[in-house]
Design a protein around this motif. Structure first.
Motif, PDB file in Angstrom:
ATOM      1  N   HIS A 154       0.849  -1.195   0.000  1.00 20.34           N
ATOM      2  CA  HIS A 154       0.000   0.000   0.000  1.00 20.34           C
ATOM      3  C   HIS A 154       0.883   1.242   0.000  1.00 20.34           C
ATOM      4  N   GLY A 155       0.318   2.335  -0.501  1.00 22.21           N
ATOM      5  CA  GLY A 155       1.066   3.587  -0.546  1.00 22.21           C
ATOM      6  C   GLY A 155       1.306   4.051  -1.965  1.00 22.21           C
ATOM      7  N   ARG A 156       2.505   4.586  -2.211  1.00 26.69           N
ATOM      8  CA  ARG A 156       2.786   5.190  -3.508  1.00 26.69           C
ATOM      9  C   ARG A 156       2.715   4.179  -4.647  1.00 26.69           C
ATOM     10  N   GLU A 160      -1.243   2.217  -5.200  1.00 28.57           N
ATOM     11  CA  GLU A 160      -2.345   3.114  -4.868  1.00 28.57           C
ATOM     12  C   GLU A 160      -3.657   2.325  -4.773  1.00 28.57           C
ATOM     13  N   SER A 161      -4.607   2.825  -4.013  1.00 23.73           N
ATOM     14  CA  SER A 161      -5.870   2.116  -3.797  1.00 23.73           C
ATOM     15  C   SER A 161      -6.919   3.119  -3.340  1.00 23.73           C
ATOM     16  N   TRP A 162      -8.143   2.639  -3.127  1.00 31.87           N
ATOM     17  CA  TRP A 162      -9.173   3.453  -2.486  1.00 31.87           C
ATOM     18  C   TRP A 162      -9.178   3.088  -1.008  1.00 31.87           C
ATOM     19  N   GLY A 163      -8.828   4.039  -0.161  1.00 27.11           N
ATOM     20  CA  GLY A 163      -8.814   3.828   1.279  1.00 27.11           C
ATOM     21  C   GLY A 163     -10.017   4.480   1.926  1.00 27.11           C
ATOM     22  N   ILE A 164     -10.600   3.836   2.931  1.00 28.23           N
ATOM     23  CA  ILE A 164     -11.888   4.278   3.484  1.00 28.23           C
ATOM     24  C   ILE A 164     -11.776   4.945   4.847  1.00 28.23           C
ATOM     25  N   ASN A 165     -10.552   5.146   5.360  1.00 26.28           N
ATOM     26  CA  ASN A 165     -10.355   5.864   6.625  1.00 26.28           C
ATOM     27  C   ASN A 165     -11.195   5.274   7.763  1.00 26.28           C
ATOM     28  N   ARG A 166     -11.353   3.945   7.750  1.00 26.92           N
ATOM     29  CA  ARG A 166     -12.086   3.214   8.790  1.00 26.92           C
ATOM     30  C   ARG A 166     -13.583   3.529   8.831  1.00 26.92           C
ATOM     31  N   ARG A 167     -14.123   4.133   7.793  1.00 23.14           N
ATOM     32  CA  ARG A 167     -15.544   4.488   7.783  1.00 23.14           C
ATOM     33  C   ARG A 167     -16.401   3.245   7.539  1.00 23.14           C
ATOM     34  N   ALA A 191      -4.154  -6.615  -0.504  1.00 21.09           N
ATOM     35  CA  ALA A 191      -3.763  -7.827   0.229  1.00 21.09           C
ATOM     36  C   ALA A 191      -2.378  -7.677   0.842  1.00 21.09           C
ATOM     37  N   ASP A 192      -2.159  -6.545   1.479  1.00 16.33           N
ATOM     38  CA  ASP A 192      -0.888  -6.306   2.168  1.00 16.33           C
ATOM     39  C   ASP A 192      -1.000  -6.840   3.592  1.00 16.33           C
ATOM     40  N   PHE A 193      -1.125  -8.143   3.704  1.00 14.85           N
ATOM     41  CA  PHE A 193      -1.319  -8.783   5.007  1.00 14.85           C
ATOM     42  C   PHE A 193       0.023  -8.910   5.747  1.00 14.85           C
ATOM     43  N   PRO A 194       0.085  -8.710   7.071  1.00 15.51           N
ATOM     44  CA  PRO A 194      -1.038  -8.523   7.997  1.00 15.51           C
ATOM     45  C   PRO A 194      -1.452  -7.061   8.197  1.00 15.51           C
ATOM     46  N   HIS A 195      -0.848  -6.129   7.445  1.00 11.61           N
ATOM     47  CA  HIS A 195      -1.268  -4.728   7.587  1.00 11.61           C
ATOM     48  C   HIS A 195      -2.745  -4.568   7.264  1.00 11.61           C
ATOM     49  N   ASP A 196      -3.213  -5.290   6.276  1.00 17.64           N
ATOM     50  CA  ASP A 196      -4.575  -5.095   5.781  1.00 17.64           C
ATOM     51  C   ASP A 196      -5.585  -6.043   6.395  1.00 17.64           C
ATOM     52  N   ASN A 197      -6.810  -5.552   6.448  1.00 12.63           N
ATOM     53  CA  ASN A 197      -7.984  -6.391   6.630  1.00 12.63           C
ATOM     54  C   ASN A 197      -8.555  -6.660   5.238  1.00 12.63           C
ATOM     55  N   TRP A 198      -9.706  -7.281   5.154  1.00 12.49           N
ATOM     56  CA  TRP A 198     -10.371  -7.503   3.872  1.00 12.49           C
ATOM     57  C   TRP A 198     -11.867  -7.529   4.113  1.00 12.49           C
ATOM     58  N   TRP A 199     -12.626  -7.352   3.068  1.00 18.20           N
ATOM     59  CA  TRP A 199     -14.079  -7.408   3.172  1.00 18.20           C
ATOM     60  C   TRP A 199     -14.577  -8.805   2.847  1.00 18.20           C
ATOM     61  N   VAL A 200     -15.547  -9.254   3.624  1.00 13.98           N
ATOM     62  CA  VAL A 200     -16.168 -10.551   3.350  1.00 13.98           C
ATOM     63  C   VAL A 200     -17.450 -10.382   2.539  1.00 13.98           C
ATOM     64  N   LYS A 201     -18.036  -9.192   2.602  1.00  7.90           N
ATOM     65  CA  LYS A 201     -19.234  -8.907   1.819  1.00  7.90           C
ATOM     66  C   LYS A 201     -19.225  -7.455   1.364  1.00  7.90           C
TER      67      LYS A 201
END
Length: 262
Positions: A154-156, A160-167, A191-201
């Motif tokens: 993630h990052g430059r 790059e990605s769409w980040g949701i600021n925990r919303r 998929a920058d695990f373990p930094h990232d979470n992921w959506w299940v739905k």
């Protein structure tokens, strides 16, 4: 025949370079861009398809033009979601061409636009969102339609990605600017695990009033969803449910919407 003009202006509105042609134009600019420089592209034939290349290192996309385009050359933080080659140096080629019917009538990724930008209101597809992490370019909605699918960090650029600021109510909107027909969506989640979470739905809501629930997996690879053809002008991706994981950072790398003109 469509008359196309391209201008480069500085921050004071002084004309630096200009070109005009019918159907197709290649404008060469032999100077380094300065902060505040703007590319202006105009055509007398709107509501039509064009190939647009704002920089030779940026590539071109097939876009639907509804208005005049004014693109400010990004500097500093606003360009780290782009390849460092883009808009650099002292020799730049801007290209715009009226598209041929067989090019835009094909079955294709209707979401792809390497030349989208935050304030874009003149060309489509265009991506926007109700939240972008800290307003940073590397987390902007436009990143999900730039064609880059690198998902392992993630990052430059190229991460790059769409980040949701925990919303919890994060929602992405993709406008096509006209009626299109689609039957396939492909998502790449970060998929920058373990930094990232992921959506299940997640839920895609279409402009025709219908919706589609997506069951997502823990992967940075393409996740493809097919459905009955829908005629739509826009769609949104929302109702995103995170996995039960300590990380608070899910993100979307790319969204492809496959189909054809309605």
């Amino acid at each position: 025949m469509a008359k196309i003009s391209i201008k480069i202006l500085n921050r004071e509105g002084v004309l630096l370079r200009e070109g005009c042609a019918e159907e197709e134009i290649n404008l060469l600019y032999d100077a380094a861009y300065q902060e505040g420089d703007v590319i202006v592209a105009e055509t007398d034939e709107k509501d039509a398809f064009y190939w647009l290349q704002l920089d030779d290192a940026k590539g071109s996309s097939l876009v639907y033009v509804k208005g005049d385009l004014q693109y400010e050359i990004p500097f500093g933080e606003k360009r780290i979601n782009l390849s460092p080659k883009v808009f650099s140096g002292e020799r730049h080629l801007i290209h715009m061409r009226k598209a041929r019917p067989y090019e835009y009538q094909a079955y294709r990724n209707l979401a792809l636009n390497v030349s989208d930008w935050h304030e874009n209101t003149g060309s489509y597809p265009h991506a926007s969102a109700n939240v972008e992490t800290r307003g940073e370019s590397v987390f902007a909605a436009m990143n999900v339609i730039d064609g880059v699918t690198a998902s392992d960090s993630h990052g430059r650029w190229p991460h790059e990605s769409w980040g949701i600021n925990r919303r919890e109510d994060a929602r992405l909107k993709l406008d096509f600017g006209r009626l299109v027909e689609t039957d396939r969506i492909i998502l790449y989640t970060r998929a920058d695990f373990p930094h990232d979470n992921w959506w299940v739905k997640g839920t895609v809501t279409f402009s025709d009033g219908s919706s589609l629930e997506l069951n997502l997996e823990k992967t940075g690879m393409a996740q493809e969803f097919t459905f009955e053809k829908r005629k739509i002008e826009w769609l949104t991706l929302g109702q995103l449910i995170k996995a039960d994981d300590p990380s608070p950072f899910p993100a979307l790398v790319q969204m492809e919407v496959w189909g054809s003109e309605a």
